[in-house]
Scaffold this motif. Structure first.
Motif, short mmCIF file in Angstrom:
data_model
loop_
_atom_site.label_atom_id
_atom_site.label_comp_id
_atom_site.label_asym_id
_atom_site.label_seq_id
_atom_site.Cartn_x
_atom_site.Cartn_y
_atom_site.Cartn_z
N ARG A 158 0.91 -1.43 0.03
CA ARG A 158 -0.31 -0.13 0.09
C ARG A 158 0.78 1.40 0.21
O ARG A 158 0.61 2.33 -0.97
CB ARG A 158 -1.09 0.11 1.32
CG ARG A 158 -2.01 -1.24 1.40
CD ARG A 158 -3.53 -0.50 0.55
NE ARG A 158 -4.10 -2.18 0.71
CZ ARG A 158 -5.42 -2.50 0.79
NH1 ARG A 158 -5.62 -0.74 0.43
NH2 ARG A 158 -5.92 -2.73 0.88
N GLY A 159 1.63 1.20 0.84
CA GLY A 159 2.52 2.38 0.71
C GLY A 159 2.48 3.80 1.28
O GLY A 159 3.38 4.40 1.38
N THR A 215 -9.78 12.67 -5.95
CA THR A 215 -10.70 11.42 -5.21
C THR A 215 -10.02 10.69 -4.97
O THR A 215 -8.23 9.95 -4.77
CB THR A 215 -11.15 11.65 -7.19
OG1 THR A 215 -9.35 11.17 -8.04
CG2 THR A 215 -11.73 12.42 -7.31
N GLY A 216 -10.68 9.64 -4.23
CA GLY A 216 -10.23 7.99 -3.44
C GLY A 216 -9.06 8.70 -3.04
O GLY A 216 -8.67 9.11 -2.10
N LEU A 269 -3.86 5.66 -9.37
CA LEU A 269 -3.71 6.16 -7.77
C LEU A 269 -2.95 4.86 -6.94
O LEU A 269 -2.28 5.65 -5.20
CB LEU A 269 -4.37 6.79 -7.22
CG LEU A 269 -4.71 7.96 -7.82
CD1 LEU A 269 -6.54 8.22 -7.30
CD2 LEU A 269 -4.23 9.42 -7.71
N ALA A 270 -3.20 3.49 -6.70
CA ALA A 270 -2.28 2.54 -5.77
C ALA A 270 -1.35 2.64 -6.16
O ALA A 270 -0.61 2.29 -5.06
CB ALA A 270 -3.31 1.64 -6.35
N GLU A 271 -1.08 3.01 -7.16
CA GLU A 271 0.44 2.98 -7.35
C GLU A 271 1.42 4.04 -7.08
O GLU A 271 2.56 3.43 -6.74
CB GLU A 271 0.98 2.69 -9.27
CG GLU A 271 2.10 2.22 -9.67
CD GLU A 271 1.86 2.41 -11.15
OE1 GLU A 271 3.42 1.15 -11.22
OE2 GLU A 271 1.56 2.85 -11.93
N ALA A 272 0.51 4.80 -7.14
CA ALA A 272 1.06 6.57 -7.15
C ALA A 272 1.89 6.48 -5.50
O ALA A 272 2.63 6.25 -4.74
CB ALA A 272 -0.01 7.55 -7.41
N ALA A 311 -5.37 10.54 0.44
CA ALA A 311 -4.31 10.60 1.18
C ALA A 311 -2.87 10.97 0.71
O ALA A 311 -2.25 11.62 1.49
CB ALA A 311 -4.27 8.60 1.36
N ILE A 312 -3.45 10.76 -0.32
CA ILE A 312 -1.31 11.15 -1.01
C ILE A 312 -1.34 12.48 -0.64
O ILE A 312 -0.67 13.05 -0.42
CB ILE A 312 -1.58 10.76 -2.38
CG1 ILE A 312 -1.61 9.43 -2.60
CG2 ILE A 312 -0.66 11.17 -3.22
CD1 ILE A 312 -1.75 8.59 -4.19
N ASN A 313 -2.41 13.14 -1.37
CA ASN A 313 -2.38 15.08 -1.35
C ASN A 313 -2.28 15.03 -0.02
O ASN A 313 -1.62 16.72 0.55
CB ASN A 313 -3.86 14.96 -1.37
CG ASN A 313 -3.14 15.48 -3.25
OD1 ASN A 313 -2.87 16.32 -4.22
ND2 ASN A 313 -3.73 14.98 -4.37
#
Ligand code: TXA
Ligand code: MG
Length: 317
Positions: A179-180, A300-301, A271-274, A305-307
């Protein structure tokens, strides 16, 4: 326990897991893989071990820890489950959801690990090595991300070694984290469950299972997750976000069509890969550049969390 050690990255055979559990029983620290990020684990019931863990991380004591459990039965000894919390556990555990619940009278997790709160953060991880270590140990293990406080979370055993090499007995090798990005944290302590940290489990999935919209901190309540420091994930380099193109001298972390030469979080815009690539690429760029520009990532999605992590990494006091 020896005062100084040089951590070995070890393959978690049954024999190694038994020895790692012994280290935990004597108050030592073990780095373990989870599906989100690597965790620095110690016996949740042992305040001296927890004090040593805070010291190893260089973490402020007021920041409470997540207790990791092997089973629903172990979870129910630590916390009082509301019907909604049980529903979430059935749907998402084992997995990247952390639930904040009222402490149970039978709970073993010490006050220091909870920073004296009457609530506890619980997670049942999905990674087989984390599960095997929990089974071998037989009780709850508190585990923050296995980085020095303020650094980016580790997603490989090598990241752990570069941050904490002389602090842990073992770094259990589980390869790169699938997941990272850290778990999603939801508090079930108020009227409506509240999202305390966006993370590896998409908010929309939780809302669909619970059949409600999660409350958000700041939504008039003034409640926030303790320890959600703005600059929590700071790399050394300065970050410029939502950059369509790099400026001269900047490293450029791309996404989708915003395609640089050095590194792209996900060329296909996944996005999962990112999320899985985010912390490793930030670490690698941090070694090479003073300034890093990051391509726009959809909000989105998992982009939420990434942002969130990028905004924290970019923040300067
Ligand atoms: O994916 C993860 O969650 C990883 C892996 C290792 O499990 N762990 C992790 O732990 O990210 P850490 O310590 O870096 O973050 C724990 C977060 C902190 O923001 C802390 O404030 C919050 O959980 N927390 C812990 N106990 C809490 C409580 N009783 N109420 C509210 N927030 C709590
Ligand atoms: Mg952390």
């Amino acid at each position: 326990m020896a005062a100084r050690m040089t951590a070995k990255i070890v393959t978690p055979t049954p024999d190694v897991l038994a020895r790692a559990a012994d280290v935990l029983r004597t108050g030592g620290l073990v780095a373990m893989p989870t599906e989100t990020v690597y965790g620095l684990a110690c016996d949740a019931a042992n305040p001296e071990a927890v004090a040593g863990l805070y010291e190893a991380k260089g973490r402020p004591h007021f920041n409470p820890l997540i207790a990791h459990v092997a089973s629903q039965a172990m979870a129910e000894r630590e916390a009082v489950f509301t019907p909604l919390a049980r529903k979430a556990a059935e749907a998402f555990w084992p997995g990247p959801l952390t639930m904040v619940l009222a402490v149970a009278a039978t709970g073993q997790t010490c006050d220091l690990a909870r920073s004296g709160l009457d609530t506890i953060a619980l997670r049942r991880p999905a990674h087989p090595v984390a599960q095997a270590l929990l089974d071998a140990f037989g009780g709850p293990l508190v585990a923050p991300s296995a980085n020095r406080s303020g650094h980016v979370s580790p997603t490989t055993p090598e990241h752990v070694r570069s941050d904490l090499a002389d602090k842990v007995a073992y770094i259990l090798d589980g390869g790169p984290c699938a997941r990272g990005i850290e778990s999603t944290i939801v508090a079930f302590t108020g009227e409506t469950p509240m999202l305390l940290r966006a993370g590896a489990l998409e908010t929309a999935e939780i809302e669909a299972v619970l059949g409600l919209t999660l409350a958000r901190p700041g939504g008039g309540s003034g409640i926030t997750a303790p320890g959600q420091l703005k600059s929590h994930y700071a790399p050394r380099a300065t970050l410029r976000l939502d950059a369509a193109t790099p400026m001269s001298g900047e490293g450029y972390l791309g996404f989708g069509d915003h395609c640089p030469l050095e590194g792209n979080l996900s060329p296909s815009g996944n996005l999962a890969e990112a999320a899985a690539n985010l912390f490793a690429m930030l670490r690698a760029f941090d070694l090479r550049y003073e300034r890093i520009a990051v391509a726009p990532i959809p909000r989105t999605g998992l982009g939420e969390a990434i942002n969130d992590r990028l905004a924290r990494a970019a923040h300067r006091d």
